[in-house]
Each structure stands twice: as C-alpha cells, then as structure tokens.
Design a protein around this motif. Structure first.
Motif, PDB file in Angstrom:
ATOM      1  N   MET A  60      -4.282   8.372  84.073  1.00 50.35           N
ATOM      2  CA  MET A  60      -5.148   7.862  85.143  1.00 50.35           C
ATOM      3  C   MET A  60      -5.167   6.337  85.117  1.00 50.35           C
ATOM      4  O   MET A  60      -5.117   5.687  86.154  1.00 50.35           O
ATOM      5  N   VAL A  61      -5.255   5.790  83.898  1.00 50.57           N
ATOM      6  CA  VAL A  61      -5.256   4.324  83.778  1.00 50.57           C
ATOM      7  C   VAL A  61      -3.933   3.765  84.279  1.00 50.57           C
ATOM      8  O   VAL A  61      -3.886   2.810  85.069  1.00 50.57           O
ATOM      9  N   LYS A  62      -2.848   4.381  83.838  1.00 49.57           N
ATOM     10  CA  LYS A  62      -1.517   3.949  84.270  1.00 49.57           C
ATOM     11  C   LYS A  62      -1.418   3.969  85.799  1.00 49.57           C
ATOM     12  O   LYS A  62      -0.968   3.012  86.423  1.00 49.57           O
ATOM     13  N   PHE A 113      -3.198   1.046  87.525  1.00 55.10           N
ATOM     14  CA  PHE A 113      -2.591  -0.282  87.421  1.00 55.10           C
ATOM     15  C   PHE A 113      -1.183  -0.340  88.008  1.00 55.10           C
ATOM     16  O   PHE A 113      -0.705  -1.408  88.361  1.00 55.10           O
TER      17      PHE A 113
END
Lengths: 462, 462
Positions: free
Chosen positions: A445-447, A450
C-alpha cells in the motif's frame, strides 16, 4: 527498450556523456556484490549519471510519464541484488554526486550528497573530532545513499546503532519527479509522519535519495581491543549478554564459531588450541585510558565467570590491528575453504543467538554442508556462510533448501530475514513468511501510494 | 449519528457497558489537555472501550464498512487536540487495555498493551533494574499507546532520546480491521519498510496501536542534580553546547529564562538575584558517585568559562527534589501569572536556541505580550508560554498572531512546529509552511493508502 526520442530528452538533461546506452558499458551496471548470478537480462537500457537533484527530478518526471523502470545505484556493494536493474530501463547511478554540502559543527551534523562514500564521511568528520559510527563491512566502497537505502549496519551497532539512528533528514526525489525534504536539524521533531525513517531502508523502491543530513557524536578519545577465547559458544554468548546487562557496552562485539576460527587458522597458518569453540573480539572505547582499563577489568571478570580460556588485551596499535585483521580477513578465509559460498544475514533477539547457532548446526548436518557462523553477537546479527561446490550434482538444491531452513530458523526464534543487507532479490521469496500477508499488503500500500506506476526499483522486496 | 443497528453490532463485540452513547457520559470524551476550547460539536456519538485487539479489529471493520470516524484515545493528556473527536463518530478509548504482556529480561525488552500508563512501565522496569527513559511531563497519566502515537519526549531526551528510540515493534489494527505486527526483538532489522517508525508519531491517523514492544537499558546506578545560574541566556546555551560537544552528556538539561525564573520566585516567594538571566537544571547519571563527581567537575569548569554566577550541586535527595520542584512547578507558576496562557512546543537546531529566544522576545515586544520561555535546551525543544487575558478586547487576535510568528521564527532557523506535542488540531494551519506542498502531499498519500475512507482520526495534522 527506451525510444530514441526519450533518450534524447534525458541527454538534454544530464549531458550526452552521462546517458550511456552501449551494451558494453551498460553491462557493468547489470550486477552487484550479491550472489545473484550475472545475466544479460539485467543489463539496463540506459545508464544515467546525474550530477544534481534537479537533473534527477527531471529524469524521474520523464521516466514516470513513459513508465520506464528506474533502479537507483550507489557503488553496487549491496549483498541482496538491490541495485540490479532486473526490469531493464534506467540504471540511475549516483556516483558523481559526491559533495559534502555542509559541516555544521555547532549542531554536530553533516549534510552530504548521496554519492559520498561512507569512509569519506567518517574521515571528514574524524579529522574534525566528530564520529560517524556506522561501519558496514563495505564502508570503503559503499555510498552513503546506498547505506541509507539499505539501512546498513556494521560492527559498531551494538553500542552506536545503525545508519537509521544517525539520519536526521533526507532530500529525496519521488517517482513523479517532485523533490521533498524530510526531517531536519531539530533533534525532537514530530511534524508529520516520520518519512525519514520510512525512506531509510526502503531499498530504492519509494524514492531516490539525493541528500542526507546526518547527526554526529563526539569521537571517543581512547579505544582498545580485546580477544577472548571460550570453550563453548554458549559461554561466549552469555559473557556478552552479562556485559551488556551490567552496563558495560563495548563499541563492537564480534563472535566467530569454531569453523570460522579454523578457517582463519588455515588461511594464516596458525595453531589454535582445539578446546577453543568460540572467539569474541571486542572494541571498547571511552574518554581516558583509565576508562578502558576499568572496562577491560570488568569484562575479564565476567568472562572468567564463564570459564574463558584466554583473554588478550591489545598492548599496542600493532596488536589491535593484528586482532582485527583476523575478523576482517574472515570473509576471504571462509571463502577460500570451498569453491562456492553463500553468505547470509539473519538477525535474531540477542539472547536467541546460541539457540539459533544450534539450529544452524543441525541444518548443516541434515544437508551435509559446512556452515561457518560468525556475526555481531552484541546485536544478534548472524552471518551464516554456507560452503559448497555448485559443480557437484544436487548441491545447488541442497544449499537452497538449507538457506530456506536458516530463514525459518531465524523466524522461529522471533528473528528476521535480514539485519543489514536488506531483502532485495535474494530474500523476496521469504518476505510473506516473515511479515504475513497483511504485513506485505501494508508495504505494498505504501509503495502504491508513492509509486503508483511501479517504476522505482521494481521486483524488489516482494 | 450512528444507527442503532450499528450500535447493536458494536455492543455485541465489546459488551453493553463498553459502548456508551449518553450525551452526559460522552461529554467527557469531547476534550483533552490542550488549549482547544470545549464544544458540544466534539462530543462523540459513541464511546467504545474495548479490552482486546480482536475487539478493536471487529469494531474497525464495522466502522470502515459504514464510514464512521474513529478517534483513538488514551488518557487524553495530549496538548494539541489529537484525541478530540472533531468529526463525531466513535471515541475509541483504550484505557482498559493495561496488561503487561511480557517482560523479557534476557533481551531487555517489555511488551505492553497500549493503555498502560508510562509511569507504570517505568516503575515496573525500574523494580527489575531496567530503565525506560522517556519521561514526558504527563507521564503519570499518559498511556504508552498515546506516547507512541505522539512520539512523546520529555526531559531525558538529550541523553536518552524520545519514545521512538525505544519502540522495537508494534501490534496495530488498520482502518479495515486487519491486525499487523511490525518490527520485533531483533535489534538489527531491515525486513521491509520501517512501519514501526512510520506509525510512531502518526497521531492515530494511520492505525490503532494496540501493543508496544519496547527496549530497555540498564538503570544508571547513580544520579545527581545541578543548578546553574547565568548572567545571560546565551552563556547558558553556550555552556550546554560545550558540554555536549566535549562528550559530557547530562541525562537532562533544562533551561529557564528570566520571566520563568521570576514566575517561580513569585510563586514560591523567593528572592532572586536580579543579575540572573537564565537558570539551567541538569541531571547527571553514571555507574558510581565518582563518575558523578567527575562530571560535575567538568560541567563546573565549562560553566566557569561562561561566567556562571552560581553552581549548586545537590548534596542530598532533599536538595535534588528541591531543585526539580522548581522545574516541575514551572508550568503552574507561569500559569498563575495571567488569566490565560498558551503553551507552545517548537523545536530548533540546538545551537539556534539563543537566536530563537531572541526572536521570541522581539515578538513579545511587537505584540506587547509577556512570553515566558523554558525548555529542553539540550535538544533544542522550546516551550514558549504566551501569557494573556482573553477578556481584553483584541487580545485573542494578538495572541494568535504572536503564536503564528513564533512558528515562523522556528521555521526560519531550520526548526520545526513541534518537538513532542504533535500537530493535532492546533498546528494544522501551519503544516504546509513547515513541510511544503509536496511534503504534505506525501503525508496525504500515505494516509490515503492506509485509510482510503479517511475514518481514522479525521481532520488532524493537515
């Protein structure tokens, strides 16, 4: 493949000579210092060697627009394939960005470009009386950007922590080319999420690190080295644990098992007492020689409780160098014992060190392989080296299975896949076992947030 | 408004008595320890008081399904409104989750539920010879979950760091109800992104923290306290800086300006020499009394270089308590000087401390306000207190403008909006000035990925 039109745009940004596409020259950017075999598939389409953050920003904007993979790279001294451009595209090499931007003596901080080598940061600061402690084995080659990207460690971590403990702030370029600054010189800082620590150790998958603000500490005025020989690995570990819990914290606490000791003995043609099962090398530091003597005495007393066989306290710089040359030469000494070697990097709760080494020995027996074990006993970071001969039939599979079991052993005692080398390519197959599906989902999700097009160092970590 | 049907579902999970919706009882969950005025609009629709992670997971799944805001809450001792449910919905109060789950002496770590109070963690460990250093002023009330959510600091940060420096791992519930574990007991750990540090200080906007794994250090065996009086603030700051750069690191280094000293003097009816412009209170610690004497001597020598007027080294526990009661009573002493007071929490590079105090004095003059300044000089964390009388016409606006200028002053010297209180509601208007638009975008991208419906502590940070 990158269209000529796009190459032209990139050359306009960084200059003709800094955007290379000949296969011969690009080949050198297709591998790193890991055990990932070379492959023509990993040759990048274009090597881009920028000299400023603005150039990187402009290049990233183009890459993002056209969906071109970008693999950032320092000096490729990483051990898990993090800088190998497995999806082709651009190899973004930061080795021209070597400026020391600011040395702030008042706040004991330094700002450097990502391409500065770690040893150069250390030396620059040491000449001015300040200390940048992280000392990964590769520190003579590794760039600071790479160290931050992998959150490198080293021998001094037991007392001084790893790279992340010194990163105060970052300048990074995001996938879409936007430039942001995180953190800063304020020691206490809770303005927004801690992106500095999120990016540290993100292995080039979230952003390109362009500048690093590091805090420094006063250089200890006195240092010495001790070498302790033990009748068992367990006693060696117990000594280290008791030291730490008593508040006697060495700057480094390195441990070598019997196979490692034998490798060194063979390599250097030394006679080693056969009752020695473990060697501990300690660096101690302090303000005065009296401090060191006091620490050495305390350590000796604790080691005696655990039946230490031999305590050597260096009496000269020559002796210090002698002792450390054993530890520093260990990797090549072990490498010389077999045609092939796979060096791993698991990390376990400190007091699970002896149990983990026991598990590794059982794995070695089960697969009939020699596995040397050494590592940073003070912080539970173990480097098992599987010695083998891949030309033997079936050996590769056995090594593969043994390494798998080593990872499982680390996880079974509450440890983790990597202490300082990162996940990269080589540990990808194990990440879900380590973090669970919900954990890996959270990383993804973080990837996704960004780098929605997935252009930054694709196919790494998971 | 939450439909009765949904309330019934939630009551089935946590029990009837742990899902409160009477306005009278909910009112107590509508405010916190900040300067945000009470308002009926901040009364939550439902107060949910779970006792397990599984209950929280089930409640979050429902909240996510129906898009109900959830504001996590410890004991609401925060200073920026972080636990005020400004969008209504659920106030998720964790004060029943007070279990100490594991004390791991071997690895010097402790695992606790989020609702344990910080002082209880400290005492539990201290009784066993181990030290949990973070000591925010609220540590008698504040829960550890709240401390992690805000990345709380305290006086000992100069030597021992803040909460984030001790958080090894977390159990958290994400917005959709999934439970993940981050980090672990391995000291070196680079398996995946550092979600532990991303969640620490995320102010309840990314997840609900349910369990915390903390590392501990050996308890120093000896402690003492020094009080130093200086003829100028600059000299006081220079003394602290020289101490730190010389490697003499006190466990706490608190600074009070003349207005603060006068407030204490008035409050306690003391006579203070009018030439005193700054007071520094230091805690020193070490292994032996000899260590303390050596440190005190070094500190005295450095202070003499900067024309210290008075050095008091505590000779008894009574004297230690006396000196600290000055610092601890400071907030109320300052509060007693005016009908209203706004306490702020800026953080600047350590050597910009004197410059920043100078800027604050100019702001006080410009707006004709009394601003007392004290703080943690060792780490650049300043607490300016604007004293005022809001019943005077125009005063509120002047205070508002002055506080705005204080934030700008902090940013102008490379500092930040908050050292330890977080952004919450009160500093939201300033976040873009601090991080830039691209910086705030980056935070929002992270938020979006973890909480796409925006139900976790909405309207905080930005």
């Amino acid at each position: 493949m990158i269209a000529n039109e796009i190459k032209r745009k990139i050359r306009n940004i960084v200059g003709l000579e800094n955007a290379i596409d000949s296969t011969e020259e690009c080949f050198g950017y297709s591998y790193d210092s890991s055990f990932v075999p070379m492959s023509p598939e990993n040759i990048p389409d274009l090597v881009v060697i920028p000299s400023t953050t603005e150039e990187i920003s402009a290049v990233m904007a183009i890459a993002n627009e056209y969906g071109i993979p970008v693999t950032p790279r320092g000096t490729a001294s990483g051990r898990t394939g993090g800088s190998i451009p497995v999806c082709g595209g651009i190899s973004l090499a930061l080795h021209r960005m070597t400026k020391i931007i600011e040395f702030d003596e008042g706040n004991m901080m330094i700002t450097v470009e990502a391409g500065v080598r770690t040893i150069d940061v250390y030396n620059f600061c040491a000449e001015r009386g300040l200390f940048f402690p992280p000392d990964p084995a590769s520190w003579k080659y590794a760039t600071i950007g790479g160290n931050v990207g992998e959150n490198a460690g080293g021998m001094r971590a037991v007392k001084y922590g790893v790279t992340s403990n010194y990163v105060m702030g970052l300048e990074v370029v995001l996938a879409d080319g936007s430039i942001i600054n995180t953190g800063g010189k304020a020691i206490k800082n809770v303005t927004g999420y801690n992106l500095t620590q999120l990016f540290t150790g993100s292995e080039g998958t979230l952003c390109v690190i362009t500048k690093v603000l590091l805090r420094l500490i006063p250089m200890p005025k006195a240092r010495n080295t001790l070498q302790l020989m033990f009748p068992s690995l367990d006693n060696a570990c117990k000594t280290i644990h008791k030291m730490l819990i008593s508040g006697v914290v060495p700057a480094a606490a390195e441990l070598m098992d019997k196979i490692s000791i034998q490798a060194v003995a063979r390599h250097r043609k030394l006679e080693i007492d056969s009752s020695i099962e473990a060697c501990v090398i300690l660096e101690i530091d302090g303000e005065t020689n009296a401090d060191l003597e006091k620490q050495a005495k305390q350590i000796q007393a604790i080691a005696n409780e655990f039946r230490v066989l031999e305590v050597r306290i260096a009496a000269s710089q020559q002796e210090v160098d002698d002792i450390w040359s054993i530890r520093r030469g260990l990797s090549s000494a072990i490498g010389a014992m077999a045609p092939n070697r796979f060096g791993e990097d698991i990390s376990v709760p400190r007091n699970a060190f002896p149990e983990t080494v026991g598990l590794i020995r059982k794995i070695a027996e089960k697969y009939n392989l020699t596995i040397a074990v050494y590592g940073h006993a003070g912080d539970g970071n173990i480097h098992p080296s599987v010695l083998c001969d891949l030309s033997k039939p079936g050996e590769e599979q056995r090594v593969h299975d043994a390494v798998n079991e080593i990872f499982s052993a680390a996880l079974s005692v509450g440890g983790t896949l990597s202490g300082e080398h990162g996940i990269g390519i080589t540990k990808r197959p194990h990440i879900t076992k380590a973090l669970g599906e919900a954990g890996v989902n959270a990383l993804q999700m973080v990837k996704q947030s960004f780098d929605p097009k997935g252009i930054l160092n694709p196919n790494k970590i998971w």
